[in-house]
Design a protein around this motif. Structure first.
Motif, PDB file in Angstrom:
ATOM      1  N   UNK A 108       0.687  -1.054  -0.024  1.00 17.15           N
ATOM      2  CA  UNK A 108       0.135   0.115  -0.100  1.00 17.15           C
ATOM      3  C   UNK A 108       0.955   1.292   0.064  1.00 17.15           C
ATOM      4  N   UNK A 109       0.529   2.265  -1.046  1.00 17.99           N
ATOM      5  CA  UNK A 109       1.322   3.412  -1.122  1.00 17.99           C
ATOM      6  C   UNK A 109       0.394   4.486  -1.017  1.00 17.99           C
ATOM      7  N   UNK A 110       0.697   5.514  -0.275  1.00 19.25           N
ATOM      8  CA  UNK A 110      -0.253   6.794   0.119  1.00 19.25           C
ATOM      9  C   UNK A 110       0.807   8.015  -0.303  1.00 19.25           C
ATOM     10  N   UNK A 111      -0.069   9.111  -0.534  1.00 24.10           N
ATOM     11  CA  UNK A 111       0.478  10.484  -0.907  1.00 24.10           C
ATOM     12  C   UNK A 111      -0.514  11.265  -0.109  1.00 24.10           C
ATOM     13  N   UNK A 112      -0.024  12.236   0.361  1.00 23.15           N
ATOM     14  CA  UNK A 112      -0.825  13.321   1.213  1.00 23.15           C
ATOM     15  C   UNK A 112      -0.004  14.689   0.814  1.00 23.15           C
ATOM     16  N   UNK A 113      -0.886  15.458   0.051  1.00 22.68           N
ATOM     17  CA  UNK A 113      -0.203  16.870  -0.294  1.00 22.68           C
ATOM     18  C   UNK A 113      -1.282  18.065   0.305  1.00 22.68           C
ATOM     19  N   UNK A 114      -0.779  19.014   0.778  1.00 20.89           N
ATOM     20  CA  UNK A 114      -1.492  20.144   1.241  1.00 20.89           C
ATOM     21  C   UNK A 114      -1.820  21.297   0.222  1.00 20.89           C
ATOM     22  N   UNK A 115      -2.862  21.691   0.139  1.00 23.05           N
ATOM     23  CA  UNK A 115      -3.309  22.643  -0.931  1.00 23.05           C
ATOM     24  C   UNK A 115      -3.019  24.193  -0.366  1.00 23.05           C
ATOM     25  N   UNK A 116      -2.306  25.039  -0.677  1.00 26.83           N
ATOM     26  CA  UNK A 116      -2.390  26.429  -0.114  1.00 26.83           C
ATOM     27  C   UNK A 116      -3.415  27.207  -0.355  1.00 26.83           C
ATOM     28  N   UNK A 117      -3.584  28.281  -0.016  1.00 27.53           N
ATOM     29  CA  UNK A 117      -4.680  29.252  -0.202  1.00 27.53           C
ATOM     30  C   UNK A 117      -4.413  29.561  -1.745  1.00 27.53           C
ATOM     31  N   UNK A 118      -5.693  29.608  -2.485  1.00 27.52           N
ATOM     32  CA  UNK A 118      -5.654  29.777  -3.919  1.00 27.52           C
ATOM     33  C   UNK A 118      -7.080  30.450  -4.075  1.00 27.52           C
ATOM     34  N   UNK A 119      -6.935  30.786  -5.443  1.00 26.78           N
ATOM     35  CA  UNK A 119      -8.218  31.615  -6.004  1.00 26.78           C
ATOM     36  C   UNK A 119      -8.995  30.609  -7.110  1.00 26.78           C
ATOM     37  N   UNK A 120      -9.289  30.893  -8.183  1.00 28.94           N
ATOM     38  CA  UNK A 120      -9.932  30.446  -9.233  1.00 28.94           C
ATOM     39  C   UNK A 120      -8.860  30.600 -10.599  1.00 28.94           C
ATOM     40  N   UNK A 121      -8.709  29.728 -11.287  1.00 29.63           N
ATOM     41  CA  UNK A 121      -7.743  29.646 -12.640  1.00 29.63           C
ATOM     42  C   UNK A 121      -8.589  28.841 -13.660  1.00 29.63           C
ATOM     43  N   UNK A 122      -9.546  29.550 -14.197  1.00 31.10           N
ATOM     44  CA  UNK A 122     -10.225  28.857 -15.180  1.00 31.10           C
ATOM     45  C   UNK A 122      -9.193  28.367 -16.492  1.00 31.10           C
ATOM     46  N   UNK A 142       0.223  43.064   6.125  1.00 28.68           N
ATOM     47  CA  UNK A 142      -0.631  42.337   7.042  1.00 28.68           C
ATOM     48  C   UNK A 142      -0.669  40.815   7.442  1.00 28.68           C
ATOM     49  N   UNK A 143       0.203  40.360   6.472  1.00 28.63           N
ATOM     50  CA  UNK A 143       0.370  38.717   6.584  1.00 28.63           C
ATOM     51  C   UNK A 143      -0.385  38.193   5.545  1.00 28.63           C
ATOM     52  N   UNK A 144      -0.518  36.776   5.676  1.00 28.24           N
ATOM     53  CA  UNK A 144      -1.242  35.910   4.813  1.00 28.24           C
ATOM     54  C   UNK A 144      -2.724  35.929   5.365  1.00 28.24           C
ATOM     55  N   UNK A 145      -2.884  36.187   6.331  1.00 25.98           N
ATOM     56  CA  UNK A 145      -4.475  36.107   6.918  1.00 25.98           C
ATOM     57  C   UNK A 145      -5.523  36.970   5.877  1.00 25.98           C
ATOM     58  N   UNK A 146      -6.455  36.053   5.086  1.00 26.51           N
ATOM     59  CA  UNK A 146      -7.247  36.607   4.369  1.00 26.51           C
ATOM     60  C   UNK A 146      -8.258  37.562   4.898  1.00 26.51           C
ATOM     61  N   UNK A 147      -8.743  37.111   6.113  1.00 26.09           N
ATOM     62  CA  UNK A 147      -9.776  37.576   6.738  1.00 26.09           C
ATOM     63  C   UNK A 147      -9.391  39.210   7.037  1.00 26.09           C
ATOM     64  N   UNK A 148      -8.175  39.217   7.489  1.00 25.48           N
ATOM     65  CA  UNK A 148      -7.552  40.798   7.934  1.00 25.48           C
ATOM     66  C   UNK A 148      -7.421  41.680   6.606  1.00 25.48           C
ATOM     67  N   UNK A 149      -7.056  40.895   5.543  1.00 25.79           N
ATOM     68  CA  UNK A 149      -6.747  41.619   4.329  1.00 25.79           C
ATOM     69  C   UNK A 149      -7.998  42.133   3.593  1.00 25.79           C
TER      70      UNK A 149
END
Length: 258
Positions: A63-77, A162-169
């Protein structure tokens, strides 16, 4: 077959799909179909907005497993369409793994990027054309476009302050947009503060996130749907807080001036 390489290819394709703003079901189904096309039996794929987990079992039973984290992003059609086209092509005619890896890697290297001034131009144009839809005139649209530049500056360059906090921005962006509308109306450039403000805030409204949230909840992806819904609600709250703060500052300033 090198199942490690295959799993890495599938993980990269899934990452690009998620980063482009694809729906959860689309990312899971695309990765699953890709693995099935290469002969993997019963692959397991699980995705939420910020994480993708892929697991497969080799013919030897490993059994082989990969986990990848998705950073903050928008929409790129455009990226989403390229990912879909590549996935369909590989599922229809699987390439040797080195060639498939090269095709998937091109998704990252050929991702289109825009200069800050091009993005700022979009932040000017969008509010300027939204405002007439709400009954504003030419000068209201022009004022909204100028306020949109302030919003765009906060969104693009606010990370440095303001940093990477989208709420504050988002609070800062809506604060700048609302204060700009009040100031321009006071100077006589615009006429209707409400119309200008609504036009400006349209570039901050999380319409796609809310739509995808409802779609995923109805499709049974409850965790992902609730996550996106919470994100949309927090963004809406940040817009409201920024507008309220702008009004409070304006009233206190005008009261002090009076």
């Amino acid at each position: 077959m090198d199942h490690e390489s295959l799993l890495n290819i599938a993980a990269e394709l899934g990452y690009q799909l998620m980063f482009s703003g694809a729906e959860i079901y689309r990312a899971e189904e695309s990765v699953t179909r890709l693995l099935l096309a290469y002969g993997v039996a019963e692959p397991q794929v699980f995705a939420i907005p910020n994480c993708l987990i892929i697991s497969l079992t080799t013919p030897a039973g490993q059994s082989i497993t990969r986990m990848i984290r998705i950073p903050s992003h928008g929409t790129d059609i455009e990226l989403l369409e390229r990912c879909n086209a590549l996935c369909r092509s590989l599922c229809k005619s699987p390439l040797p793994l080195p060639q498939a890896r090269g095709q998937v890697d091109k998704l990252r290297t050929q991702r289109r990027s825009y200069r800050p001034r091009q993005v700022l131009a979009g932040y000017f144009i969008a509010p300027a054309f939204f405002t007439p839809l709400f009954g504003g005139g030419f000068w209201d649209g022009l004022a909204a476009g100028l306020c949109g530049l302030a919003v765009g500056w906060c969104v693009i360059f606010g990370r440095r302050l303001l940093g990477s906090n989208n709420f504050v921005r988002t609070i800062a962006a809506s604060l700048a947009g609302a204060l700009g509308a009040l100031l321009l109306v006071l100077l006589g450039l615009g006429r209707d503060v409400d119309t200008i403000t609504i036009g400006v805030f349209m570039v901050l409204v999380p319409g796609i996130a809310l739509t995808n949230a409802m779609r995923e909840i109805m499709a049974g992806d409850i965790i992902s749907g609730l996550t996106r819904a919470a994100e949309a609600i927090l963004t809406g709250a940040a817009i409201a807080l920024g507008a309220a703060l702008a009004l409070a500052l304006w009233r206190s300033g005008m009261g002090g001036a009076g």
